[in-house]
Design a protein around this motif. Structure first.
Motif, PDB file in Angstrom:
ATOM      1  N   UNK A  79      -1.433  -2.681 -12.000  1.00  0.00           N
ATOM      2  CA  UNK A  79      -1.561  -2.828 -10.549  1.00  0.00           C
ATOM      3  C   UNK A  79      -2.358  -1.651 -10.003  1.00  0.00           C
ATOM      4  N   UNK A  80      -3.433  -1.952  -9.280  1.00  0.00           N
ATOM      5  CA  UNK A  80      -4.165  -0.915  -8.540  1.00  0.00           C
ATOM      6  C   UNK A  80      -4.507  -1.492  -7.159  1.00  0.00           C
ATOM      7  N   UNK A  81      -3.650  -1.207  -6.213  1.00  0.00           N
ATOM      8  CA  UNK A  81      -3.820  -1.658  -4.832  1.00  0.00           C
ATOM      9  C   UNK A  81      -3.449  -0.512  -3.890  1.00  0.00           C
ATOM     10  N   UNK A  82      -3.835  -0.659  -2.647  1.00  0.00           N
ATOM     11  CA  UNK A  82      -3.475   0.324  -1.621  1.00  0.00           C
ATOM     12  C   UNK A  82      -4.656   0.813  -0.813  1.00  0.00           C
ATOM     13  N   UNK A  83      -5.852   0.743  -1.392  1.00  0.00           N
ATOM     14  CA  UNK A  83      -7.034   1.232  -0.672  1.00  0.00           C
ATOM     15  C   UNK A  83      -7.264   0.437   0.610  1.00  0.00           C
TER      16      UNK A  83
END
Length: 193
Positions: A79-83
């Motif tokens: 998971x790579x989210x948030x930007x």
């Protein structure tokens, strides 16, 4: 035998080319997910979307559940989210709270999870002022704590020296290459090669 890894991400996982006029992708030879997919160790299922924020409402979470159910069985989730949350004005704390909910929900799939903190923003056409940059740096610290709390693997892409484009957000071609190199190492540690 390769391990099947689901990658949940936004435009940097999708491979958005910031030089394009119509929201085009970099070719597969450039995108970090495709580079890792070319390895005999991994089969990558990309659930990346341009503009994707951390799912937080019933619809967004149910949609992700359906996507994950369709991809099952798999051996791990990255998971790579948030930007996008930060770019839309959310605080780092609010984004981390949403990620906390998402990580708790992912436990039902029983697969190991790797949480990657996106590289911090840089000044650019999409990033004005110091506040978004400071929030993106703070997000990595909050994500590290979340990963510890959930007992999952963590990687901070801010430590990888990822080259960002003129917009201060998206990876350059060189950035994708470097990200792929470091992500492959993180995958091996999180999921076992």
């Amino acid at each position: 035998m390769s391990k099947k890894i689901v990658c949940i991400g936004d435009s940097n996982t999708w491979g958005y080319d910031p030089r394009s006029y119509a929201g085009e992708q970099y070719p597969p030879a450039v995108r970090w997910t495709a580079r890792i997919d070319n390895s005999p160790a991994w089969e990558i299922i990309s659930l990346a979307q341009n503009g994707r924020a951390i799912p937080q409402d019933g619809f967004g979470l149910r949609l992700l559940d359906l996507q994950l159910d369709a991809a099952a069985p798999f051996d791990g989730v990255c998971v790579m989210l948030g930007a996008n949350d930060l770019l839309c004005g959310a605080s780092a704390q609010a984004a981390a709270a949403h990620m906390d909910t998402l990580l708790a929900r992912l436990k039902r799939f029983g697969a190991p999870v790797l949480l990657i903190a996106p590289p911090p923003f840089q000044s650019g056409t999409w990033v004005e002022g110091d506040q978004p940059i400071a929030a993106s740096v703070q997000l990595a610290k909050l994500y590290r704590t979340l990963a510890q709390d959930h007992g999952i693997a963590f990687a901070d892409a801010g430590e990888w020296g990822i080259a960002l484009a003129f917009d201060g957000v998206h990876f350059t071609e060189e950035g994708h290459l470097r990200f792929a190199e470091h992500a492959a190492q993180a995958f091996a540690q999180a999921f076992g090669a």
